[in-house]
Design a protein around this motif. Structure first.
Motif, mmCIF file in Angstrom:
data_model
loop_
_atom_site.group_PDB
_atom_site.id
_atom_site.type_symbol
_atom_site.label_atom_id
_atom_site.label_comp_id
_atom_site.label_asym_id
_atom_site.label_seq_id
_atom_site.Cartn_x
_atom_site.Cartn_y
_atom_site.Cartn_z
ATOM 1 N N GLU A 212 32.569 79.162 13.237
ATOM 2 C CA GLU A 212 33.772 79.354 12.432
ATOM 3 C C GLU A 212 33.941 80.827 12.078
ATOM 4 O OE1 GLU A 212 34.387 76.853 8.938
ATOM 5 O OE2 GLU A 212 33.645 75.186 10.185
ATOM 6 N N THR A 213 32.830 81.478 11.834
ATOM 7 C CA THR A 213 32.857 82.912 11.552
ATOM 8 C C THR A 213 33.362 83.664 12.778
ATOM 9 O OG1 THR A 213 30.884 82.635 10.179
ATOM 10 C CG2 THR A 213 31.428 84.884 10.868
ATOM 11 N N VAL A 214 34.259 84.617 12.558
ATOM 12 C CA VAL A 214 34.603 85.543 13.638
ATOM 13 C C VAL A 214 34.260 86.951 13.170
ATOM 14 C CG1 VAL A 214 36.444 84.123 14.621
ATOM 15 C CG2 VAL A 214 36.989 85.793 12.844
ATOM 16 N N ILE A 215 33.891 87.803 14.106
ATOM 17 C CA ILE A 215 33.547 89.180 13.745
ATOM 18 C C ILE A 215 34.773 90.059 13.986
ATOM 19 C CG2 ILE A 215 31.975 91.107 14.151
ATOM 20 C CD1 ILE A 215 30.559 88.496 13.192
ATOM 21 N N PRO A 216 35.320 90.650 12.932
ATOM 22 C CA PRO A 216 36.525 91.466 13.101
ATOM 23 C C PRO A 216 36.234 92.772 13.848
ATOM 24 C CG PRO A 216 35.683 91.709 10.880
ATOM 25 C CD PRO A 216 34.826 90.664 11.546
ATOM 26 N N VAL A 221 32.017 99.099 12.068
ATOM 27 C CA VAL A 221 31.021 98.457 12.930
ATOM 28 C C VAL A 221 30.675 99.371 14.108
ATOM 29 C CG1 VAL A 221 30.606 96.533 14.528
ATOM 30 C CG2 VAL A 221 31.635 96.093 12.304
ATOM 31 N N SER A 222 31.696 100.004 14.681
ATOM 32 C CA SER A 222 31.428 100.837 15.854
ATOM 33 C C SER A 222 30.808 102.187 15.477
ATOM 34 C CB SER A 222 32.700 101.037 16.683
ATOM 35 O OG SER A 222 33.691 101.659 15.906
ATOM 36 N N SER A 228 22.468 105.482 13.313
ATOM 37 C CA SER A 228 21.190 104.769 13.499
ATOM 38 C C SER A 228 20.976 103.662 12.492
ATOM 39 C CB SER A 228 20.004 105.753 13.422
ATOM 40 O OG SER A 228 20.238 106.855 14.231
ATOM 41 N N GLN A 229 22.039 102.991 12.140
ATOM 42 C CA GLN A 229 21.957 101.953 11.102
ATOM 43 C C GLN A 229 22.773 100.723 11.481
ATOM 44 O OE1 GLN A 229 23.223 103.201 7.180
ATOM 45 N NE2 GLN A 229 22.462 105.269 7.553
ATOM 46 N N PRO A 230 22.347 99.572 10.961
ATOM 47 C CA PRO A 230 23.241 98.413 11.008
ATOM 48 C C PRO A 230 24.432 98.696 10.108
ATOM 49 C CG PRO A 230 20.996 97.771 10.385
ATOM 50 C CD PRO A 230 21.059 99.257 10.322
ATOM 51 N N VAL A 231 25.558 98.059 10.386
ATOM 52 C CA VAL A 231 26.714 98.275 9.509
ATOM 53 C C VAL A 231 26.401 97.776 8.098
ATOM 54 C CG1 VAL A 231 27.967 96.098 9.991
ATOM 55 C CG2 VAL A 231 29.248 98.169 9.390
ATOM 56 N N SER A 238 31.690 96.442 3.741
ATOM 57 C CA SER A 238 32.770 96.427 4.735
ATOM 58 C C SER A 238 32.973 95.034 5.325
ATOM 59 C CB SER A 238 32.444 97.420 5.853
ATOM 60 O OG SER A 238 31.303 96.965 6.563
ATOM 61 N N LYS A 239 34.118 94.868 5.949
ATOM 62 C CA LYS A 239 34.466 93.568 6.543
ATOM 63 C C LYS A 239 33.450 93.125 7.595
ATOM 64 C CE LYS A 239 39.488 93.485 6.085
ATOM 65 N NZ LYS A 239 40.726 93.833 6.781
ATOM 66 N N GLY A 240 32.970 94.108 8.368
ATOM 67 C CA GLY A 240 31.994 93.772 9.403
ATOM 68 C C GLY A 240 30.699 93.257 8.798
#
Ligand SMILES: Nc1ncnc2c1ncn2[C@@H]1O[C@H](COP(=O)(O)OP(=O)(O)OP(=O)(O)O)[C@@H](O)[C@H]1O
Ligand SMILES: [Mg+2]
Length: 254
Positions: A212-216, A221-222, A228-231, A238-240
């Motif tokens: 059900e989750t979608v990744i915007p 994110v990019s 050098s980090q996860p979002v 953030s939304k991501g």
């Protein structure tokens, strides 16, 4: 311990981004997570800040048993999130494995070593290369399930049947318990009619397999890998980040 292969032979669909950020989200919720970088591009290693100096031993050594587990597992800046990094060395692994009797089982055997199970990971996420080669087959043989990122664009569903055939043949020959964890739509632009259509089509064709989750699609994110980090740590609110936390929750509830 649950081992999930993040796979899709299509390039640039969000496999690495998902491995990194799902890993970060799970570790944020208290789980101990290992990301195994199984791609010679080494993007997951770079995105998690494992500089080249810390990549003298890599997934290649994991596969061929040429290094101690203690030397292979690297810490990241995220608590409880660890990495076995990769370099371009891994590009020869496919050929080097061919002559091996247990060529499809090398990763499975390696991940079941006592030295590794003793570390007590709750999750192992394997970031696969964009190919259905022997590396990806090794990931599917080693894994409990396959998580498939699908880019929300027109040709997304093409190639999925090829992936499913590979999963079926791995089940038949080596890993009968292999499940499909689910399909996660990535780079979703809710304002784009086509993206909505692709999501609806995926749900029609694949039903509950689609999260059900979608990744915007978001710039944050990019950007995160270049820091050098996860979002989740680059921009926690953030939304991501919110989406990857929701994915982690949905995955744990399944
Ligand atoms: N949700 C998103 N929003 C914006 N950009 C994204 C998102 N997810 C991924 N990207 C970007 O899209 C590109 C491809 O993503 P990623 O590297 O995760 O795909 P991949 O499937 O691992 O690629 P490869 O097949 O080359 O390994 C990267 O530049 C990444 O930063
Ligand atoms: Mg990748």
């Amino acid at each position: 311990m649950k081992c999930i292969a993040v796979a899709n032979q299509k390039g640039g669909v969000g496999k690495t981004t998902t491995a990194i950020n799902l890993g970060a989200a799970l570790s944020e919720s208290g789980k101990k997570v290992l990301v195994v970088d199984l791609d010679p591009q080494g993007n997951a290693s770079t995105g998690l800040g494992i500089e080249m100096a810390r990549r003298s031993v890599t997934t290649y050594d994991l596969l061929f048993g040429s290094a101690a587990i203690g030397d292979l597992v690297q810490t990241s800046d995220t608590e409880r999130l660890f990495v076995i990094p990769a370099t371009s060395d891994l590009s020869s692994a496919d050929l080097d494995m061919v002559g091996h009797q247990r060529r499809s089982f090398l990763l499975r055997d390696a991940l079941r070593q006592r030295e590794l199970t003793r570390l007590g990971f709750d999750y192992i996420l394997i970031d696969c290369p964009p190919s259905l080669n022997l590396l990806t087959v090794n990931a599917m043989v080693a894994a409990d399930s396959v998580l498939v990122p699908l880019q929300s664009e027109f040709f997304a569903l093409e190639g999925l049947s090829q992936l499913m055939l590979t999963i079926r043949s791995v089940r038949a020959e080596a890993n009968p318990a292999l499940r499909i964890e689910g399909i996660i739509m990535t780079m979703y632009d809710g304002r784009n009619r086509l993206a909505q259509q692709v999501h609806a089509d995926a749900r029609d064709t694949l039903g509950d397999l689609v999260f059900e989750t979608v990744i915007p699609r978001t710039v944050r994110v990019s950007e995160a890998p270049s820091y050098s980090q996860p979002v989740l740590s680059y921009d926690s609110g953030s939304k991501g980040s919110i989406a990857y936390r929701a994915l982690a929750r949905e995955l744990e509830q399944r």
